[in-house]
Design a protein around this motif. Structure first.
Motif, PDB file in Angstrom:
ATOM      1  N   MET A 155       0.844  -1.195   0.000  1.00 23.92           N
ATOM      2  CA  MET A 155       0.000   0.000   0.000  1.00 23.92           C
ATOM      3  C   MET A 155       0.883   1.250   0.000  1.00 23.92           C
ATOM      4  O   MET A 155       1.946   1.283   0.612  1.00 23.92           O
ATOM      5  CB  MET A 155      -0.891   0.018   1.239  1.00 23.92           C
ATOM      6  CG  MET A 155      -1.795  -1.195   1.364  1.00 23.92           C
ATOM      7  SD  MET A 155      -3.143  -1.189   0.171  1.00 23.92           S
ATOM      8  CE  MET A 155      -4.244  -0.011   0.943  1.00 23.92           C
ATOM      9  N   THR A 156       0.408   2.263  -0.705  1.00 30.52           N
ATOM     10  CA  THR A 156       1.123   3.533  -0.776  1.00 30.52           C
ATOM     11  C   THR A 156       0.232   4.642  -0.248  1.00 30.52           C
ATOM     12  O   THR A 156      -0.915   4.768  -0.666  1.00 30.52           O
ATOM     13  CB  THR A 156       1.513   3.846  -2.230  1.00 30.52           C
ATOM     14  OG1 THR A 156       2.353   2.810  -2.732  1.00 30.52           O
ATOM     15  CG2 THR A 156       2.247   5.176  -2.308  1.00 30.52           C
ATOM     16  N   ARG A 157       0.763   5.435   0.671  1.00 29.74           N
ATOM     17  CA  ARG A 157      -0.009   6.554   1.186  1.00 29.74           C
ATOM     18  C   ARG A 157       0.129   7.764   0.276  1.00 29.74           C
ATOM     19  O   ARG A 157       1.236   8.127  -0.120  1.00 29.74           O
ATOM     20  CB  ARG A 157       0.475   6.944   2.584  1.00 29.74           C
ATOM     21  CG  ARG A 157      -0.386   8.021   3.250  1.00 29.74           C
ATOM     22  CD  ARG A 157       0.423   8.917   4.163  1.00 29.74           C
ATOM     23  NE  ARG A 157       1.347   9.758   3.415  1.00 29.74           N
ATOM     24  CZ  ARG A 157       2.211  10.598   3.969  1.00 29.74           C
ATOM     25  NH1 ARG A 157       2.311  10.678   5.274  1.00 29.74           N
ATOM     26  NH2 ARG A 157       3.023  11.343   3.219  1.00 29.74           N
ATOM     27  N   THR A 159      -0.302   3.372  -9.250  1.00 30.96           N
ATOM     28  CA  THR A 159      -1.713   3.721  -9.428  1.00 30.96           C
ATOM     29  C   THR A 159      -1.819   5.142  -9.974  1.00 30.96           C
ATOM     30  O   THR A 159      -1.131   6.045  -9.490  1.00 30.96           O
ATOM     31  CB  THR A 159      -2.465   3.651  -8.083  1.00 30.96           C
ATOM     32  OG1 THR A 159      -2.367   2.321  -7.571  1.00 30.96           O
ATOM     33  CG2 THR A 159      -3.922   4.033  -8.244  1.00 30.96           C
ATOM     34  N   LYS A 169     -10.767   4.888  -0.051  1.00 32.95           N
ATOM     35  CA  LYS A 169      -9.381   4.714   0.367  1.00 32.95           C
ATOM     36  C   LYS A 169      -8.934   5.768   1.384  1.00 32.95           C
ATOM     37  O   LYS A 169      -7.758   5.810   1.765  1.00 32.95           O
ATOM     38  CB  LYS A 169      -8.468   4.744  -0.870  1.00 32.95           C
ATOM     39  CG  LYS A 169      -8.794   3.655  -1.895  1.00 32.95           C
ATOM     40  CD  LYS A 169      -7.886   3.730  -3.098  1.00 32.95           C
ATOM     41  CE  LYS A 169      -8.272   2.688  -4.154  1.00 32.95           C
ATOM     42  NZ  LYS A 169      -8.153   1.307  -3.664  1.00 32.95           N
ATOM     43  N   THR A 181      -8.106   7.429   4.777  1.00 27.83           N
ATOM     44  CA  THR A 181      -7.782   6.948   6.122  1.00 27.83           C
ATOM     45  C   THR A 181      -7.748   8.068   7.155  1.00 27.83           C
ATOM     46  O   THR A 181      -7.847   7.803   8.350  1.00 27.83           O
ATOM     47  CB  THR A 181      -6.417   6.233   6.133  1.00 27.83           C
ATOM     48  OG1 THR A 181      -5.402   7.133   5.669  1.00 27.83           O
ATOM     49  CG2 THR A 181      -6.459   4.992   5.241  1.00 27.83           C
ATOM     50  N   TYR A 186      -4.919   9.133   1.639  1.00 30.34           N
ATOM     51  CA  TYR A 186      -5.532   8.056   0.870  1.00 30.34           C
ATOM     52  C   TYR A 186      -4.520   6.890   0.822  1.00 30.34           C
ATOM     53  O   TYR A 186      -3.344   7.103   0.582  1.00 30.34           O
ATOM     54  CB  TYR A 186      -5.827   8.492  -0.566  1.00 30.34           C
ATOM     55  CG  TYR A 186      -6.780   9.670  -0.683  1.00 30.34           C
ATOM     56  CD1 TYR A 186      -8.146   9.473  -0.847  1.00 30.34           C
ATOM     57  CD2 TYR A 186      -6.304  10.975  -0.632  1.00 30.34           C
ATOM     58  CE1 TYR A 186      -9.018  10.552  -0.973  1.00 30.34           C
ATOM     59  CE2 TYR A 186      -7.160  12.068  -0.750  1.00 30.34           C
ATOM     60  CZ  TYR A 186      -8.517  11.836  -0.924  1.00 30.34           C
ATOM     61  OH  TYR A 186      -9.381  12.915  -1.048  1.00 30.34           O
ATOM     62  N   GLU A 187      -5.001   5.671   1.072  1.00 34.55           N
ATOM     63  CA  GLU A 187      -4.162   4.481   0.950  1.00 34.55           C
ATOM     64  C   GLU A 187      -4.434   3.821  -0.400  1.00 34.55           C
ATOM     65  O   GLU A 187      -5.517   3.286  -0.628  1.00 34.55           O
ATOM     66  CB  GLU A 187      -4.441   3.490   2.085  1.00 34.55           C
ATOM     67  CG  GLU A 187      -3.871   3.913   3.433  1.00 34.55           C
ATOM     68  CD  GLU A 187      -2.363   3.863   3.501  1.00 34.55           C
ATOM     69  OE1 GLU A 187      -1.761   3.206   2.641  1.00 34.55           O
ATOM     70  OE2 GLU A 187      -1.798   4.494   4.417  1.00 34.55           O
ATOM     71  N   LEU A 188      -3.481   3.874  -1.280  1.00 35.20           N
ATOM     72  CA  LEU A 188      -3.659   3.378  -2.647  1.00 35.20           C
ATOM     73  C   LEU A 188      -3.215   1.925  -2.747  1.00 35.20           C
ATOM     74  O   LEU A 188      -2.234   1.535  -2.121  1.00 35.20           O
ATOM     75  CB  LEU A 188      -2.845   4.244  -3.620  1.00 35.20           C
ATOM     76  CG  LEU A 188      -3.129   5.740  -3.573  1.00 35.20           C
ATOM     77  CD1 LEU A 188      -2.246   6.472  -4.583  1.00 35.20           C
ATOM     78  CD2 LEU A 188      -4.602   6.031  -3.860  1.00 35.20           C
TER      79      LEU A 188
END
Length: 280
Positions: free
Chosen positions: A1-3, A105, A252, A254, A278-280
């Protein structure tokens, strides 16, 4: 996951904001994408203030020293677009779209500055045209990318929770029933009939008001306060700065924060930044 930490703020003149302390705020917030409104400066000014670590796209207003929107990012914009509405409509300095690839993303970010308007004047006519253009663009934007977000100073309080003194503002630009009806459609269930505050009915566009979704049924949290009087100290504000996301991106989220200054004399704009993770 990427913030992805996305911050949006009307800086009320970016050079003045930096003189008053915006740089100190930015240095502590670990922002990935920064959307600005009312930049009122040149691209060279922006680059000098932000430094070399940012990729900057900027759409200045036609009239020098007015409006202006920008997006600064730790990621390079793949492509950006600035046109909104009919060819004869001047949206310069008010609508800027950019696509970013973040952790594999693609996310589309729009920085926008809707006209403030003034009842029964040409300024309000321009605001109606802009809101019409937004209504037309939003479905196409969602089709372009299901992970899209429109952020900025939208200059409308959607409902009574969004303005502390709403009863005294129902006939003023920013809380007119017709203006609010646009937002009811923006945030209404996709394709379902939505009745606006002015009694009009139109199809919902299915976007999500991230601030309201996260805060729930409370007053505010407000994002703008007049410089005059005790508005800031008494929290007599308006929630007119938004992050409105497609459902896929809204899912997404958080964390949602309004970075309200600790005290009046620590403000560097009359708006507070709206910061969303957002957690992508």
């Amino acid at each position: 996951m990427t913030r992805l930490r996305l911050a949006s703020v009307n800086v009320n003149g970016v050079r003045a904001a930096f003189r008053k302390g915006m740089g100190d705020w930015l240095a502590t917030r670990d922002v990935d994408v920064l959307a600005l409104q009312e930049v009122r400066a040149s691209s060279d000014d922006l680059a000098a203030l932000l430094g070399d670590d940012w990729d900057i796209v900027h759409d200045p207003a036609t009239a020098k020293g007015r409006a202006g929107v920008a997006i600064a990012s730790r990621h390079s914009a793949q492509i950006h677009r600035v046109a909104l509405g009919p060819d004869d409509f001047d949206s310069a300095g008010r609508w800027l779209e950019a696509d970013y690839e973040i952790g594999g993303t693609t996310v589309t970010v729009v920085s926008t500055y809707v006209h403030s308007g003034e009842v029964d004047t040409p300024k309000q006519d321009e605001k109606w045209k802009f809101l019409d253009a937004m209504t037309e663009r939003l479905p196409a934007l969602r089709e372009h990318n299901p992970l899209a977000v429109v952020v900025g100073d939208l200059n409308v309080g959607h409902d009574e929770r969004d303005i502390k003194n709403w009863k005294g503002n129902v006939k003023r630009a920013g809380f007119l029933p017709r203006e609010r009806a646009y937002f009811s459609r923006f945030f209404g269930a996709d394709g379902e009939p939505v009745e606006g505050a002015d009694g009009s009915t139109g199809p919902g566009l299915g976007w999500v008001d991230v601030g309201r979704a996260q805060a729930g049924d409370v007053d505010g949290p407000f994002t703008w306060w007049s410089w005059r009087g005790q508005a800031f100290d008494n929290d007599t504000g308006w929630r007119i700065d938004y992050q409105m996301a497609t459902p896929d991106l809204a899912a997404k989220v958080t964390e949602y924060t309004v970075d309200r200054a600790a005290a009046y004399d620590q403000r560097w704009s009359d708006h507070a930044p709206v910061v969303v993770d957002y957690e992508l």
